[in-house]
Design a protein around this motif. Structure first.
Motif, short mmCIF file in Angstrom:
data_model
loop_
_atom_site.label_atom_id
_atom_site.label_comp_id
_atom_site.label_asym_id
_atom_site.label_seq_id
_atom_site.Cartn_x
_atom_site.Cartn_y
_atom_site.Cartn_z
N GLU A 21 39.73 -6.61 -25.43
CA GLU A 21 40.27 -5.63 -24.64
C GLU A 21 39.74 -5.54 -23.38
OE1 GLU A 21 40.98 -0.59 -25.43
OE2 GLU A 21 39.50 -1.96 -26.72
N PHE A 22 40.71 -4.85 -22.30
CA PHE A 22 40.06 -4.79 -20.97
C PHE A 22 40.39 -3.52 -20.29
CE2 PHE A 22 40.96 -9.48 -21.16
CZ PHE A 22 39.85 -9.89 -20.73
N ILE A 45 48.25 -14.36 -24.65
CA ILE A 45 49.22 -13.28 -24.45
C ILE A 45 48.60 -12.05 -23.94
CG2 ILE A 45 50.97 -11.68 -25.72
CD1 ILE A 45 51.40 -13.99 -27.62
N VAL A 46 49.29 -11.47 -22.71
CA VAL A 46 48.41 -10.26 -22.40
C VAL A 46 49.54 -9.16 -22.90
CG1 VAL A 46 47.99 -8.92 -20.44
CG2 VAL A 46 47.46 -11.29 -20.37
N LEU A 47 48.80 -8.41 -23.75
CA LEU A 47 49.87 -7.25 -24.45
C LEU A 47 49.24 -5.84 -23.79
CD1 LEU A 47 51.50 -6.61 -26.80
CD2 LEU A 47 49.76 -6.33 -28.24
N THR A 48 50.09 -5.06 -23.24
CA THR A 48 49.67 -3.69 -22.78
C THR A 48 50.54 -2.63 -23.67
OG1 THR A 48 51.51 -3.58 -21.13
CG2 THR A 48 49.16 -4.70 -20.56
N GLY A 49 50.15 -1.46 -23.57
CA GLY A 49 51.10 -0.36 -24.23
C GLY A 49 50.21 1.03 -24.22
N PHE A 52 45.18 -5.80 -23.86
CA PHE A 52 44.52 -6.70 -24.87
C PHE A 52 45.09 -8.08 -24.34
CE2 PHE A 52 44.44 -2.88 -27.34
CZ PHE A 52 43.18 -3.00 -27.87
N LEU A 53 44.01 -9.03 -24.74
CA LEU A 53 44.27 -10.61 -24.38
C LEU A 53 44.10 -11.31 -25.82
CD1 LEU A 53 44.76 -12.88 -22.50
CD2 LEU A 53 42.16 -12.73 -22.26
N CYS A 54 45.24 -11.93 -25.95
CA CYS A 54 45.43 -12.52 -27.36
C CYS A 54 45.17 -13.97 -27.25
CB CYS A 54 46.60 -12.24 -27.98
SG CYS A 54 46.99 -10.63 -28.52
N GLU A 55 43.89 -14.74 -27.53
CA GLU A 55 43.78 -16.11 -27.30
C GLU A 55 44.40 -16.76 -28.55
OE1 GLU A 55 42.06 -17.44 -24.80
OE2 GLU A 55 41.52 -15.95 -23.73
N PRO A 56 44.96 -18.21 -28.56
CA PRO A 56 45.36 -19.11 -29.50
C PRO A 56 44.24 -19.25 -30.53
CG PRO A 56 45.92 -20.13 -27.37
CD PRO A 56 44.77 -18.75 -27.14
N SER A 70 47.99 -6.37 -31.53
CA SER A 70 47.10 -7.31 -30.80
C SER A 70 46.53 -8.46 -31.75
CB SER A 70 46.41 -7.00 -29.77
OG SER A 70 45.52 -6.32 -30.12
N ARG A 71 45.87 -7.62 -32.76
CA ARG A 71 45.18 -8.41 -33.72
C ARG A 71 46.10 -9.11 -34.71
NH1 ARG A 71 39.76 -7.53 -33.61
NH2 ARG A 71 39.03 -5.44 -32.68
#
Length: 83
Positions: A78-79, A40-44, A68-72, A17-18
């Protein structure tokens, strides 16, 4: 692929995510490029985390779900989710 070659292990969800957020920030800040307009919402499942209920025991790594939520802008949040 580079992470696996350097560390001989699978990358964590946080690392991925980073990496994505850093790429989004670089492209958004470039002159002449169209910026990213969405997050982008990234899960794993992170297999490298210790067991959450028995941190002092020596047991196999337990798969921990991570969101995780990745902003532009390059920000990563992290949620925690409860079902």
């Amino acid at each position: 692929l580079t992470y696996r070659l350097n560390y001989e292990d699978c990358p964590t969800v946080e690392y991925i995510s980073r990496f994505i957020a850093d790429y989004m920030r670089k492209v958004t800040m470039q002159k002449g490029c169209r910026p990213f307009g969405c997050s982008i919402v990234l899960t794993g499942h992170d297999m490298l985390s210790p067991h959450p209920y028995a941190p002092n025991r020596e047991c196999k790594p337990w798969p921990i779900p991570r969101i995780f939520l990745c902003e532009p802008s390059g920000a990563v949040k992290e949620f925690k989710a409860v079902a």
